[in-house]
Design a protein around this motif. Structure first.
Motif, PDB file in Angstrom:
ATOM      1  N   SER A 158       0.769  -1.041  -0.153  1.00  0.00           N
ATOM      2  CA  SER A 158      -0.208   0.194   0.486  1.00  0.00           C
ATOM      3  C   SER A 158       0.657   1.066   0.128  1.00  0.00           C
ATOM      4  O   SER A 158       0.504   2.156  -0.769  1.00  0.00           O
ATOM      5  N   ILE A 159       2.186   1.186   0.298  1.00  0.00           N
ATOM      6  CA  ILE A 159       2.983   2.299   0.259  1.00  0.00           C
ATOM      7  C   ILE A 159       3.579   2.006  -0.424  1.00  0.00           C
ATOM      8  O   ILE A 159       3.805   3.864  -1.337  1.00  0.00           O
ATOM      9  N   GLU A 160       3.749   1.675  -1.095  1.00  0.00           N
ATOM     10  CA  GLU A 160       4.761   1.711  -3.344  1.00  0.00           C
ATOM     11  C   GLU A 160       3.239   2.546  -3.037  1.00  0.00           C
ATOM     12  O   GLU A 160       3.792   2.670  -4.348  1.00  0.00           O
ATOM     13  N   LEU A 161       2.168   1.720  -2.970  1.00  0.00           N
ATOM     14  CA  LEU A 161       0.735   2.126  -4.311  1.00  0.00           C
ATOM     15  C   LEU A 161       0.629   3.728  -4.030  1.00  0.00           C
ATOM     16  O   LEU A 161       0.533   4.278  -5.197  1.00  0.00           O
ATOM     17  N   MET A 162       1.063   3.695  -2.887  1.00  0.00           N
ATOM     18  CA  MET A 162       0.817   5.494  -2.790  1.00  0.00           C
ATOM     19  C   MET A 162       2.195   6.144  -2.919  1.00  0.00           C
ATOM     20  O   MET A 162       2.071   7.305  -3.525  1.00  0.00           O
ATOM     21  N   LEU A 163       3.208   6.105  -3.562  1.00  0.00           N
ATOM     22  CA  LEU A 163       4.471   6.594  -3.896  1.00  0.00           C
ATOM     23  C   LEU A 163       4.165   6.439  -5.446  1.00  0.00           C
ATOM     24  O   LEU A 163       4.911   7.530  -5.987  1.00  0.00           O
ATOM     25  N   ASN A 164       3.918   5.117  -5.654  1.00  0.00           N
ATOM     26  CA  ASN A 164       2.998   5.398  -7.576  1.00  0.00           C
ATOM     27  C   ASN A 164       2.392   6.429  -7.444  1.00  0.00           C
ATOM     28  O   ASN A 164       1.947   6.798  -8.955  1.00  0.00           O
ATOM     29  N   GLY A 165       1.838   6.860  -6.705  1.00  0.00           N
ATOM     30  CA  GLY A 165       0.834   7.851  -6.799  1.00  0.00           C
ATOM     31  C   GLY A 165       1.245   9.268  -7.566  1.00  0.00           C
ATOM     32  O   GLY A 165       0.601  10.087  -7.793  1.00  0.00           O
ATOM     33  N   ILE A 166       1.419   9.165  -5.382  1.00  0.00           N
ATOM     34  CA  ILE A 166       2.940  10.103  -5.996  1.00  0.00           C
ATOM     35  C   ILE A 166       3.411  10.835  -7.604  1.00  0.00           C
ATOM     36  O   ILE A 166       3.342  11.853  -7.602  1.00  0.00           O
ATOM     37  N   THR A 167       4.433   9.682  -7.700  1.00  0.00           N
ATOM     38  CA  THR A 167       4.701  10.111  -9.272  1.00  0.00           C
ATOM     39  C   THR A 167       4.703  10.174 -10.160  1.00  0.00           C
ATOM     40  O   THR A 167       4.890  10.880 -11.147  1.00  0.00           O
ATOM     41  N   LEU A 168       2.984   9.738 -10.491  1.00  0.00           N
ATOM     42  CA  LEU A 168       2.175   9.949 -11.635  1.00  0.00           C
ATOM     43  C   LEU A 168       1.437  11.159 -11.356  1.00  0.00           C
ATOM     44  O   LEU A 168       1.919  12.016 -12.379  1.00  0.00           O
ATOM     45  N   PHE A 169       1.361  11.584 -10.477  1.00  0.00           N
ATOM     46  CA  PHE A 169       0.977  13.014 -10.284  1.00  0.00           C
ATOM     47  C   PHE A 169       2.308  14.001 -10.897  1.00  0.00           C
ATOM     48  O   PHE A 169       2.122  15.357 -11.189  1.00  0.00           O
ATOM     49  N   LEU A 170       3.391  13.879 -10.281  1.00  0.00           N
ATOM     50  CA  LEU A 170       4.804  14.506 -10.723  1.00  0.00           C
ATOM     51  C   LEU A 170       4.012  14.956 -12.190  1.00  0.00           C
ATOM     52  O   LEU A 170       5.048  15.496 -12.782  1.00  0.00           O
ATOM     53  N   VAL A 171       5.012  13.245 -12.809  1.00  0.00           N
ATOM     54  CA  VAL A 171       4.894  13.520 -14.077  1.00  0.00           C
ATOM     55  C   VAL A 171       3.605  14.381 -14.445  1.00  0.00           C
ATOM     56  O   VAL A 171       4.337  14.900 -15.821  1.00  0.00           O
ATOM     57  N   THR A 172       2.841  14.056 -14.162  1.00  0.00           N
ATOM     58  CA  THR A 172       1.656  14.918 -15.075  1.00  0.00           C
ATOM     59  C   THR A 172       1.624  16.087 -14.619  1.00  0.00           C
ATOM     60  O   THR A 172       1.514  16.535 -15.971  1.00  0.00           O
ATOM     61  N   PHE A 173       1.985  16.708 -13.905  1.00  0.00           N
ATOM     62  CA  PHE A 173       2.335  18.167 -14.040  1.00  0.00           C
ATOM     63  C   PHE A 173       3.311  18.659 -14.316  1.00  0.00           C
ATOM     64  O   PHE A 173       3.620  19.841 -14.989  1.00  0.00           O
ATOM     65  N   ALA A 174       4.675  18.222 -14.446  1.00  0.00           N
ATOM     66  CA  ALA A 174       5.742  17.984 -15.380  1.00  0.00           C
ATOM     67  C   ALA A 174       5.310  18.397 -16.871  1.00  0.00           C
ATOM     68  O   ALA A 174       6.140  18.801 -17.965  1.00  0.00           O
ATOM     69  N   ARG A 175       4.692  17.593 -17.309  1.00  0.00           N
ATOM     70  CA  ARG A 175       4.442  17.535 -18.460  1.00  0.00           C
ATOM     71  C   ARG A 175       3.474  18.064 -18.980  1.00  0.00           C
ATOM     72  O   ARG A 175       3.633  19.163 -19.756  1.00  0.00           O
ATOM     73  N   TYR A 176       2.622  19.038 -17.929  1.00  0.00           N
ATOM     74  CA  TYR A 176       2.183  20.254 -18.142  1.00  0.00           C
ATOM     75  C   TYR A 176       2.879  21.450 -18.690  1.00  0.00           C
ATOM     76  O   TYR A 176       2.308  22.039 -19.770  1.00  0.00           O
ATOM     77  N   HIS A 177       3.313  21.234 -17.484  1.00  0.00           N
ATOM     78  CA  HIS A 177       3.834  22.723 -17.395  1.00  0.00           C
ATOM     79  C   HIS A 177       5.546  22.479 -18.459  1.00  0.00           C
ATOM     80  O   HIS A 177       6.576  23.784 -18.620  1.00  0.00           O
ATOM     81  N   PHE A 178       5.537  21.575 -19.594  1.00  0.00           N
ATOM     82  CA  PHE A 178       6.855  21.339 -20.246  1.00  0.00           C
ATOM     83  C   PHE A 178       8.246  21.262 -19.669  1.00  0.00           C
ATOM     84  O   PHE A 178       9.127  22.137 -20.293  1.00  0.00           O
ATOM     85  N   ASN A 179       8.390  20.859 -19.021  1.00  0.00           N
ATOM     86  CA  ASN A 179       9.578  20.263 -17.812  1.00  0.00           C
ATOM     87  C   ASN A 179       9.939  18.740 -17.205  1.00  0.00           C
ATOM     88  O   ASN A 179       8.968  18.395 -16.852  1.00  0.00           O
ATOM     89  N   LEU A 180      10.830  19.202 -17.634  1.00  0.00           N
ATOM     90  CA  LEU A 180      11.188  17.991 -17.286  1.00  0.00           C
ATOM     91  C   LEU A 180      12.297  17.344 -15.826  1.00  0.00           C
ATOM     92  O   LEU A 180      12.764  16.632 -15.708  1.00  0.00           O
ATOM     93  N   ASP A 181      12.049  18.633 -15.315  1.00  0.00           N
ATOM     94  CA  ASP A 181      12.850  18.429 -14.093  1.00  0.00           C
ATOM     95  C   ASP A 181      12.081  16.992 -12.806  1.00  0.00           C
ATOM     96  O   ASP A 181      12.563  16.499 -12.143  1.00  0.00           O
ATOM     97  N   ALA A 182      10.748  17.740 -12.782  1.00  0.00           N
ATOM     98  CA  ALA A 182       9.874  16.538 -12.247  1.00  0.00           C
ATOM     99  C   ALA A 182      10.313  15.188 -12.813  1.00  0.00           C
ATOM    100  O   ALA A 182       9.985  13.991 -12.106  1.00  0.00           O
ATOM    101  N   GLN A 183      10.578  15.011 -13.568  1.00  0.00           N
ATOM    102  CA  GLN A 183      10.846  13.518 -14.252  1.00  0.00           C
ATOM    103  C   GLN A 183      12.085  13.110 -14.309  1.00  0.00           C
ATOM    104  O   GLN A 183      12.169  11.800 -14.061  1.00  0.00           O
ATOM    105  N   VAL A 184      12.853  13.692 -14.325  1.00  0.00           N
ATOM    106  CA  VAL A 184      14.194  12.962 -13.872  1.00  0.00           C
ATOM    107  C   VAL A 184      14.077  12.538 -12.264  1.00  0.00           C
ATOM    108  O   VAL A 184      14.576  11.737 -12.117  1.00  0.00           O
ATOM    109  N   MET A 185      13.434  13.629 -11.610  1.00  0.00           N
ATOM    110  CA  MET A 185      13.170  13.260 -10.192  1.00  0.00           C
ATOM    111  C   MET A 185      12.254  11.650 -10.068  1.00  0.00           C
ATOM    112  O   MET A 185      12.446  11.378  -8.737  1.00  0.00           O
TER     113      MET A 185
END
Length: 104
Positions: free
Chosen positions: A34-61
């Motif tokens: 369940s903790i890993e599922l929470m971590l995957n949800g957070i990373t998906l959210f981070l990548v989503t907003f990185a893609r929206y703002h055309f910024n690769l920093d969050a994808q590298v993170m």
């Protein structure tokens, strides 16, 4: 085309399922998943907003988070194996004391 809100919704659902799993379950392995599922949800959210703002920093993170999660998974699974060998169960109610030996 899938919108930003759809990805954000899926990531919030993943995180919510993870929170419910941590709160409701008593098996250490299920809590870990369940903790890993929470971590995957957070990373998906981070990548989503990185893609929206055309910024690769969050994808590298996010790639770094995935690499750290793989190392953390190996350590945590070895701890789960040690706990199971010592108590013959993974129920969290058994692991209530912090003493070295078991008193009978």
């Amino acid at each position: 085309m899938i919108s930003l809100s759809s990805y954000a919704f899926v990531s919030m659902i993943l995180f919510s399922i993870g929170v419910i799993g941590v709160i409701a379950r008593k098996n250490i392995f299920v809590i870990y998943m369940s903790i890993e599922l929470m971590l995957n949800g957070i990373t998906l959210f981070l990548v989503t907003f990185a893609r929206y703002h055309f910024n690769l920093d969050a994808q590298v993170m996010t790639v770094l988070v995935i690499a750290i999660a793989a190392a953390e998974a190996a350590i945590f699974l070895s701890v789960i194996i040690l706990l199971f060998r010592s108590k013959k169960s993974l129920d969290t109610d058994i692991f209530t004391t912090l003493t070295q030996g078991e008193k009978s």
